[in-house]
Scaffold this active site. Structure first.
Site, PDB file in Angstrom:
ATOM      1  N   GLY A 115      69.516  75.403  30.054  1.00 29.46           N
ATOM      2  CA  GLY A 115      69.925  74.075  30.470  1.00 29.46           C
ATOM      3  C   GLY A 115      68.686  73.276  31.020  1.00 29.46           C
ATOM      4  O   GLY A 115      68.520  72.458  31.581  1.00 29.46           O
TER       5      GLY A 115
ATOM      6  N   LYS B 203      57.740  56.510  32.917  1.00 26.61           N
ATOM      7  CA  LYS B 203      57.341  56.951  34.374  1.00 26.61           C
ATOM      8  C   LYS B 203      56.014  56.313  34.613  1.00 26.61           C
ATOM      9  O   LYS B 203      55.603  55.766  35.342  1.00 26.61           O
ATOM     10  CB  LYS B 203      57.500  58.332  34.574  1.00 26.61           C
ATOM     11  CG  LYS B 203      59.074  58.915  34.731  1.00 26.61           C
ATOM     12  CD  LYS B 203      59.094  60.289  34.773  1.00 26.61           C
ATOM     13  CE  LYS B 203      60.424  60.975  34.765  1.00 26.61           C
ATOM     14  NZ  LYS B 203      60.422  62.328  34.414  1.00 26.61           N
TER      15      LYS B 203
HETATM   16  N1  HSE Z   1      63.853  64.931  31.850  1.00 22.91           N
HETATM   17  C1  HSE Z   1      63.235  64.886  33.029  1.00 22.91           C
HETATM   18  C2  HSE Z   1      62.102  66.139  33.103  1.00 22.91           C
HETATM   19  C3  HSE Z   1      63.720  64.867  34.408  1.00 22.91           C
HETATM   20  O1  HSE Z   1      62.209  66.654  32.160  1.00 22.91           O
HETATM   21  O2  HSE Z   1      61.178  65.933  33.964  1.00 22.91           O
HETATM   22  C4  HSE Z   1      64.438  63.563  35.040  1.00 22.91           C
HETATM   23  O3  HSE Z   1      63.368  62.586  34.839  1.00 22.91           O
END
Ligand code: HSE
Length: 423
Positions: A187, A205
Site C-alpha cells: 500500500g 509540488k
Molecule cells: N503520492 C505522494 C507521495 C503523496 O508518494 O509522496 C501525496 O502527495
C-alpha cells in the site's frame, strides 16, 4: 469566541484524518487559538464514512451547491484528489465567498490562477499547505517566514513513494520492479504508480514551491521531468561504492535573470543533508540569501500528517482579518525565462568490448564536446565490460551530443544509464 464552520469534501484517508484531528483537538484549538471550529457539512458518496467518524448523518450534504448555500459553512476543505470535480467545486465555493483549503497538488498546480481569480472576486482565502510535502510546513515557511530573503535554491525529496522504493533498492540491492511490486502490495505505491515514479507528483509540488520562491508562476509544463524507472540495481551499487546515494530530487535555482526547474534522479554525496532522508520521508532544503540554508524534514503523506497541514490551514484561515492575495500567479514564466541547457556533473554507465583503444575512443568524443572526465572505473575483466565515468560540470547539450557519439562507437555496445550528479 469566533465560531467557524467547515465543510469537508471527501472523507477518504486525508479527509478522515482531518476530521479526526478537528474532533479530537476542538477544545485545545479553541483554547489556544480562540476559534471554535465545527464540522458543519461533509460531502461523500459513502454515508458509513460519516457515521464511522462519529459525525451525525444530518451534516451529509447532497451536493456542492447545498454546501455553497449553507450560511454555517465558512471554509470548504477539499480532500477528493483528481482535477475534476475538485476544481469546479472549489471555484463554486470561492464564488460563494467561502475560503478554501486544499491538499490537491495536481489541481492546484494547474489551476492556481483560476482559483485566485475566483477568490479575488469575493475576498475569500486560498490555503494549500497540504499540497506540498504533506505534514512538512513548507508553504507557510515560504509565505510567512522568508520575507527577508531572495530564494536562491530549493532542493527537495518531495515524493515519499519514490524515496521508499529507492531506499529499499539501496538497502536490499533489489531490482526496481521487485520493490515496486512489493510497495504496491504493502500500500505504499498506488496500483497505477505513474504519477509518482515518473516524477509528475514531484513536478506539481515543485511548480507550487518555485512559483512562491520566484514570485511568478512556474508552469508544470516547463519543468524538466524524469522519473526513477530506469534506475537499476547496478547504478545503486556503483553509487554506494563511489560514496553517493541515488535520490529523486526536485530542484529549482535562481540563475541570473533566469531560473532552473527540474525533477530527476541524482547521484547525491552521502554527506549531503538530503542523503540521509530515507523511506517514505520527505525533506526540503532551501537556500535564502539572508538566512542561508534551512531544511524541513517530515512525512509527506498519510492521514494525520496531511491532516496536520490541513488543520493548520483551517486555523490560520479562521484567524485572518484579510486573506493574502497572490496576483503574481497571473504572471506566467515563459520558456525564455527558464534555463534549458543547465549545467551538471554526470554519471555515465556503458557496456563496451574490452579491446585496445575503446577508452581512447570514448575520451576522444569527450574531448570533441569539451566534456572533462573527473573519475573513471572499469569493473570486471571479461569480454563485455561495464565502464563508468563521472564528468566535471558540463552543459546538458554537450553531454547529450557526447552520448550520441559514444553510442555510435564501434566497440561500445550500449549506454546503459546517465544520471546527473548534484553536489
Ligand atoms: N503520492 C505522494 C507521495 C503523496 O508518494 O509522496 C501525496 O502527495
Amino acid at each position: 469566541m469566533k465560531k467557524v464552520g467547515v465543510a469537508v469534501l471527501g472523507l477518504g484517508v486525508v479527509g478522515g484524518g482531518t476530521c479526526k484531528i478537528l474532533i479530537d483537538r476542538k477544545s485545545q484549538i479553541a483554547k489556544e487559538y480562540g476559534v471554535d471550529i465545527d464540522i458543519a457539512a461533509v460531502l461523500d458518496r459513502v454515508p458509513e464514512r460519516v457515521t464511522g467518524l462519529g459525525l451525525d448523518l444530518s451534516i451529509l450534504a447532497k451536493d456542492i451547491d447545498e454546501i455553497c448555500a449553507n450560511p454555517s459553512v465558512d471554509i470548504v476543505v477539499e480532500c477528493m484528489g483528481g482535477t475534476e470535480p475538485a476544481r469546479t467545486f472549489l471555484i463554486k465555493a470561492l464564488e460563494a465567498g467561502k475560503s478554501i483549503v486544499t491538499s490537491n497538488k495536481e489541481m492546484f498546480a494547474k489551476f492556481w490562477p483560476e482559483l485566485e481569480k475566483a477568490a479575488q472576486k469575493t475576498g475569500a482565502g486560498l490555503y494549500y499547505e497540504a499540497t506540498t510535502g504533506g505534514g512538512m510546513p513548507i508553504i507557510r515557511t515560504m509565505t510567512q517566514a522568508m520575507q527577508a530573503n531572495g530564494i536562491q535554491e530549493i532542493k527537495t525529496i518531495i515524493n515519499g513513494t519514490t524515496n521508499y522504493i529507492l531506499t529499499r533498492m539501496s538497502e536490499e540491492g533489489a531490482d526496481y520492479q521487485d520493490v515496486l511490486k512489493d510497495a504496491q502490495a504493502l500500500g505504499y505505491a498506488e496500483a497505477n504508480p505513474v504519477a509518482d515514479v515518473e516524477g509528475y507528483d514531484s513536478s506539481y509540488k515543485l511548480s507550487i514551491l518555485s512559483s512562491l520562491a520566484f514570485n511568478k508562476r512556474v508552469p508544470v509544463e516547463l519543468i524538466y521531468r524524469e522519473g526513477i524507472t530506469k534506475i537499476s540495481k547496478e547504478d545503486i551499487k556503483i553509487a554506494k561504492e563511489m560514496g553517493f546515494v541515488i535520490k529523486l530530487l526536485a530542484i529549482a535555482k535562481q540563475k541570473g535573470k533566469k531560473i532552473e526547474a527540474r525533477v530527476h534522479p541524482v547521484f547525491l554525496p552521502k554527506s549531503h543533508p538530503l542523503a540521509s532522508v530515507n523511506g517514505s520521508f520527505n525533506a526540503v532544503f532551501v537556500v535564502g540569501d539572508a538566512v542561508g540554508d534551512i531544511m524541513i524534514y517530515g512525512r509527506g503523506a498519510g492521514a494525520l500528517p496531511t491532516g496536520s497541514a490541513i488543520v493548520s490551514d483551517i486555523v490560520f484561515c479562521a484567524r485572518q482579518v484579510e486573506h493574502a492575495r497572490y496576483s503574481e500567479m497571473f504572471d506566467v514564466m515563459d520558456k525564455s525565462e527558464i534555463v534549458s541547457d543547465f549545467e551538471s556533473e554526470y554519471y555515465l554507465r556503458l557496456s563496451a568490448r574490452d579491446v585496445s583503444g575503446v577508452i581512447a575512443d570514448i575520451a576522444t568524443v569527450f574531448k570533441k564536446h569539451k566534456v572533462s572526465i573527473a573519475q573513471m572505473r572499469q569493473d570486471e575483466n571479461k569480454e563485455i565490460i561495464p565502464i563508468v565515468f563521472i564528468t566535471h560540470k558540463t552543459s546538458e547539450n554537450a553531454m547529450k551530443s557526447a552520448i550520441k557519439d559514444i553510442e555510435n562507437l564501434p566497440n561500445v555496445i550500449s549506454v546503459d544509464n546517465v544520471i546527473r550528479v548534484e553536489k
